[in-house]
Design a protein around this motif. Structure first.
Motif, mmCIF file in Angstrom:
data_model
loop_
_atom_site.group_PDB
_atom_site.id
_atom_site.type_symbol
_atom_site.label_atom_id
_atom_site.label_comp_id
_atom_site.label_asym_id
_atom_site.label_seq_id
_atom_site.Cartn_x
_atom_site.Cartn_y
_atom_site.Cartn_z
ATOM 1 N N VAL A 114 0.853 -1.184 0.000
ATOM 2 C CA VAL A 114 0.000 0.000 0.000
ATOM 3 C C VAL A 114 0.892 1.239 0.000
ATOM 4 O O VAL A 114 1.733 1.403 0.887
ATOM 5 C CB VAL A 114 -0.924 0.024 1.229
ATOM 6 C CG1 VAL A 114 -1.728 1.312 1.278
ATOM 7 C CG2 VAL A 114 -1.841 -1.194 1.222
ATOM 8 N N ALA A 115 0.704 2.110 -0.983
ATOM 9 C CA ALA A 115 1.499 3.331 -1.074
ATOM 10 C C ALA A 115 0.559 4.519 -1.253
ATOM 11 O O ALA A 115 0.019 4.730 -2.345
ATOM 12 C CB ALA A 115 2.471 3.251 -2.246
ATOM 13 N N PRO A 116 0.322 5.302 -0.208
ATOM 14 C CA PRO A 116 -0.587 6.445 -0.319
ATOM 15 C C PRO A 116 -0.079 7.461 -1.342
ATOM 16 O O PRO A 116 1.126 7.690 -1.469
ATOM 17 C CB PRO A 116 -0.586 7.039 1.091
ATOM 18 C CG PRO A 116 -0.098 5.961 1.978
ATOM 19 C CD PRO A 116 0.842 5.156 1.155
ATOM 20 N N THR A 117 -1.015 8.064 -2.051
ATOM 21 C CA THR A 117 -0.657 9.154 -2.958
ATOM 22 C C THR A 117 -0.260 10.380 -2.134
ATOM 23 O O THR A 117 -0.430 10.417 -0.917
ATOM 24 C CB THR A 117 -1.838 9.524 -3.862
ATOM 25 O OG1 THR A 117 -2.891 10.064 -3.039
ATOM 26 C CG2 THR A 117 -2.353 8.308 -4.623
ATOM 27 N N SER A 128 4.718 9.568 5.015
ATOM 28 C CA SER A 128 5.378 8.647 4.101
ATOM 29 C C SER A 128 6.407 7.843 4.866
ATOM 30 O O SER A 128 6.800 8.199 5.994
ATOM 31 C CB SER A 128 6.076 9.412 2.971
ATOM 32 O OG SER A 128 7.201 10.124 3.475
ATOM 33 N N LEU A 129 6.865 6.764 4.264
ATOM 34 C CA LEU A 129 7.896 5.943 4.894
ATOM 35 C C LEU A 129 9.157 6.764 5.160
ATOM 36 O O LEU A 129 9.767 6.654 6.230
ATOM 37 C CB LEU A 129 8.225 4.734 4.015
ATOM 38 C CG LEU A 129 9.315 3.803 4.544
ATOM 39 C CD1 LEU A 129 8.922 3.175 5.865
ATOM 40 C CD2 LEU A 129 9.640 2.717 3.509
ATOM 41 N N ASP A 130 9.536 7.602 4.218
ATOM 42 C CA ASP A 130 10.736 8.419 4.414
ATOM 43 C C ASP A 130 10.604 9.334 5.625
ATOM 44 O O ASP A 130 11.558 9.505 6.398
ATOM 45 C CB ASP A 130 11.022 9.252 3.152
ATOM 46 C CG ASP A 130 11.561 8.425 2.005
ATOM 47 O OD1 ASP A 130 12.031 7.287 2.261
ATOM 48 O OD2 ASP A 130 11.509 8.900 0.852
ATOM 49 N N HIS A 131 9.433 9.944 5.797
ATOM 50 C CA HIS A 131 9.223 10.814 6.959
ATOM 51 C C HIS A 131 9.386 10.042 8.260
ATOM 52 O O HIS A 131 10.030 10.518 9.209
ATOM 53 C CB HIS A 131 7.819 11.433 6.918
ATOM 54 C CG HIS A 131 7.638 12.461 5.855
ATOM 55 N ND1 HIS A 131 6.432 12.665 5.211
ATOM 56 C CD2 HIS A 131 8.498 13.345 5.312
ATOM 57 C CE1 HIS A 131 6.567 13.634 4.321
ATOM 58 N NE2 HIS A 131 7.815 14.065 4.366
#
Length: 206
Positions: A114-117, A128-131
């Motif tokens: 799952v990757a949110p826009t 986000s994952l990076d955050h």
């Protein structure tokens, strides 16, 4: 019957609670549940209506959810010295519940593909994952341990999630994570907990 009963499965987040129990050092009884049967049976659903592990029952009172169990045990057994001091309390609760919230959510989504826009990132809480990874890296770089200069219960919970994330590829490899995990996973209680749970793992059929 024991004053402290631990409900778990060795292939679950119960491994985090097991580590905390070993850190605390109080005697406890282990009840191993099976995902498809006893975990969904009426006896256990009376303890945890979600039908998931881990859970503990201490002096007749049930506690579920991994972060709650870890925090509860630290306060219920203060002689273990794992609860925060006044100076440690802000970091302790901040990062323990960061791990229970944004970190768990984003790593679960990654595992599920799952990757949110960009627009959805405002809704999901973690962004986000990076955050999440950048924030977590800052936390483990700031001090030797999550709450400050000494090991606390927050390290059991946060450290377990970082170790799993690196092991299963839901978190990237970063030097700060490697150093932090190396500091905490060598503890006697951590090794003892792994040994106990590993011995309970299903054995391959020969």
């Amino acid at each position: 019957m024991s004053d402290l009963i631990f409900y778990t499965n060795p292939m679950s987040r119960g491994r985090v609670a097991r580590w905390m129990l070993e850190e605390v050092g109080a005697p406890y009884e282990t009840v191993v549940l099976d995902y498809g049967t006893t975990m969904k049976g009426p006896d256990y659903l009376a303890i945890n209506p979600m039908g998931k592990v881990p859970a503990i029952v201490h002096n007749g009172r049930a506690v579920t959810e991994g972060a709650a169990i870890v925090a509860y045990l630290a306060e219920a057994f203060p002689e273990a010295g794992l609860a925060p001091t006044a100076a440690e309390r802000a970091n302790y609760y901040r990062w323990m519940f960061f791990a229970a919230g944004p970190l768990e959510a984003v790593t679960a989504d990654k595992a599920l593909g799952v990757a949110p826009t960009a627009d959805q990132q405002r809704m999901v809480g973690y962004g986000s994952l990076d955050h999440v990874v950048d924030a977590l890296e800052g936390a483990v770089k700031a001090n030797p341990y999550i709450a400050g200069d000494r090991f606390t219960a927050a390290d059991v919970f946060v450290g377990s999630h970082i170790a799993w994330g690196m092991q299963f590829g839901t978190l990237p490899q970063r030097d700060a994570f490697d150093a932090y995990v190396a500091r905490i996973m060598g503890r006697e209680a951590a090794a003892r907990a792994r040994e106990i749970d590993d011995a309970l793992m299903p054995q391959p059929v020969s």
